[in-house]
Design a protein around this motif. Structure first.
Motif, PDB file in Angstrom:
ATOM      1  N   PHE A 255       0.844  -1.197   0.000  1.00 11.27           N
ATOM      2  CA  PHE A 255       0.000   0.000   0.000  1.00 11.27           C
ATOM      3  C   PHE A 255       0.877   1.244   0.000  1.00 11.27           C
ATOM      4  N   GLU A 257       0.619   4.116   0.972  1.00 10.55           N
ATOM      5  CA  GLU A 257      -0.147   5.012   1.836  1.00 10.55           C
ATOM      6  C   GLU A 257       0.552   6.368   1.965  1.00 10.55           C
ATOM      7  N   HIS A 258      -0.254   7.426   1.936  1.00 15.40           N
ATOM      8  CA  HIS A 258       0.245   8.801   2.056  1.00 15.40           C
ATOM      9  C   HIS A 258       1.211   9.173   0.933  1.00 15.40           C
ATOM     10  N   GLY A 277     -11.018   2.798   0.492  1.00 19.62           N
ATOM     11  CA  GLY A 277     -11.195   2.416   1.885  1.00 19.62           C
ATOM     12  C   GLY A 277     -12.525   1.781   2.209  1.00 19.62           C
ATOM     13  N   ARG A 281      -9.865  -2.126   2.958  1.00 21.59           N
ATOM     14  CA  ARG A 281      -8.439  -1.906   2.746  1.00 21.59           C
ATOM     15  C   ARG A 281      -8.079  -0.485   3.131  1.00 21.59           C
ATOM     16  N   LEU A 282      -6.776  -0.211   3.198  1.00 21.05           N
ATOM     17  CA  LEU A 282      -6.325   1.152   3.436  1.00 21.05           C
ATOM     18  C   LEU A 282      -6.742   2.048   2.287  1.00 21.05           C
ATOM     19  N   LYS A 283      -6.998   3.307   2.596  1.00 18.72           N
ATOM     20  CA  LYS A 283      -7.334   4.266   1.551  1.00 18.72           C
ATOM     21  C   LYS A 283      -6.020   4.731   0.916  1.00 18.72           C
ATOM     22  N   SER A 284      -5.679   4.101  -0.189  1.00 18.70           N
ATOM     23  CA  SER A 284      -4.392   4.409  -0.823  1.00 18.70           C
ATOM     24  C   SER A 284      -4.295   3.653  -2.145  1.00 18.70           C
ATOM     25  N   TRP A 286      -2.456   0.767  -4.288  1.00 18.54           N
ATOM     26  CA  TRP A 286      -1.871  -0.506  -3.869  1.00 18.54           C
ATOM     27  C   TRP A 286      -1.553  -1.380  -5.075  1.00 18.54           C
ATOM     28  N   PRO A 313       6.249   1.526   3.592  1.00 17.43           N
ATOM     29  CA  PRO A 313       4.828   1.405   3.254  1.00 17.43           C
ATOM     30  C   PRO A 313       4.245   0.106   3.810  1.00 17.43           C
TER      31      PRO A 313
END
Length: 326
Positions: A255, A257-258, A277, A281-284, A286, A313
């Motif tokens: 992911f 992320e950010h 999200g 899952r993570l909001k990102s 992937w 990550p």
């Protein structure tokens, strides 16, 4: 005058046998057409180099006696649905073909078949009917037989779908019998291009393999996929052998992320997908890679995306029991 008449009569009387035969009725039997078998005609057309013949794909029957040595059970599964969203759309047909295989990925016998329709809570969209041929009249009052389906799914070592990322979420939302099972995807876990195929859609695979079938009905598609998976290629290794080996390997979901917003096109171009999200899952962005590619992917993120050598990550390791889930 009599002499003249005699000369006329003599003219016909003295006609050659060949002339008489030509003028008279023929009793010769007409020549009979040469009958060729279907295979003779196919062979002649293919050997001419001007034609390519597609053979009708004939489904294998359920074996009355199982071959020994094939101790594992696989199930090829296909669904037809009212749309693409497993949260709001519904399954209207499930097809399943159960077969035996061994630890080397060799396929044995078909041991079970199930196909069933189900009436959804609202009318089937016209575009779905055009695609599948399934009408509201066909599904009226119909229910999928969970007990018959359970008899195939519960003992299965592996469930195969041609786009498991679509079918698995629908199936798990439909019934708990599908949870906790190992899944494999015959689209993403087989190198079809390396096998000489120009696409991954089932219709392309069937056509390029030299067959045609009645597509977009669940059981028919299951039978078609089984035939394609069981074709020997690459020095004797079938697509199913490749798929089974891939299903046994762990993969890693990374992911980003950010990650900076301005890097989204770079990530998309590399094969990353966006998760908002809502699916847990993570909001990102992937991506999913093999264990062997993990270090290279992390190096790419640290150098090209985050530009920070210490970036870590989030990663999640997945097996066939986790992949293609909700």
């Amino acid at each position: 005058m009599s002499v003249h008449r005699d000369s006329q009569l003599d003219m016909f009387a003295k006609a050659s046998p060949a002339t008489a035969k030509a003028r008279g009725p023929s009793h010769r039997r007409p020549s009979q057409p040469v009958v060729h078998s279907d295979e003779d005609m196919v062979r002649a057309l293919e050997e001419s180099g001007n034609y390519r013949i597609l053979r009708k794909l004939v489904a294998r029957p359920i074996a009355s006696v199982r071959q020994p040595g094939f101790s594992r059970l696989g199930v090829i599964l296909d669904t037809e649905t009212t749309g693409l969203n497993h949260r709001s759309d519904e399954i209207i047909e499930i097809g399943a073909v159960a077969f035996t295989f061994d630890d080397d990925g060799a396929i044995g016998d078909i041991v079970g078949i199930y196909g069933g329709l189900q009436q959804p809570s609202r009318p089937i969209p016209p575009e779905i009917t055009r695609l599948t041929g399934i009408t509201d009249a066909m599904v009226e009052g119909q229910l999928i037989d969970i007990q018959s389906l359970r008899a195939l799914i519960e003992p299965a070592d592996l469930i195969i779908a041609h786009n498991a990322g679509f079918d698995r979420p629908f199936c798990e939302a439909f019934s708990k019998i599908f949870t906790g099972k190992a899944w494999a995807c015959s689209v993403s876990e087989i190198d079809w291009s390396g096998r000489g195929f120009e696409g991954t859609k089932l219709g392309y695979l069937v056509g390029q393999a030299g067959y045609f079938h009645e597509g977009h009905r669940a059981v028919d598609d299951c039978h078609a996929l089984l035939e394609i998976l069981d074709r020997e290629q690459r020095g004797g290794e079938s697509p199913f052998t490749e798929l089974y080996r891939a299903s046994q390997r762990s993969r890693v979901r990374i992911f980003a992320e950010h990650s900076p917003f301005e890097m989204k096109d770079h990530l998309k171009g590399r094969g990353y997908r966006w998760s908002d999200g809502s699916d847990g899952r993570l909001k990102s962005w992937w991506i999913e890679v093999g264990e062997e590619d993990l270090d290279d992917e992390l190096s790419y993120l640290r150098s090209d995306i985050y530009r920070w050598a210490e970036a870590e990550p989030p990663i999640v390791r997945l097996t066939a029991f986790d992949r293609f889930k909700l």
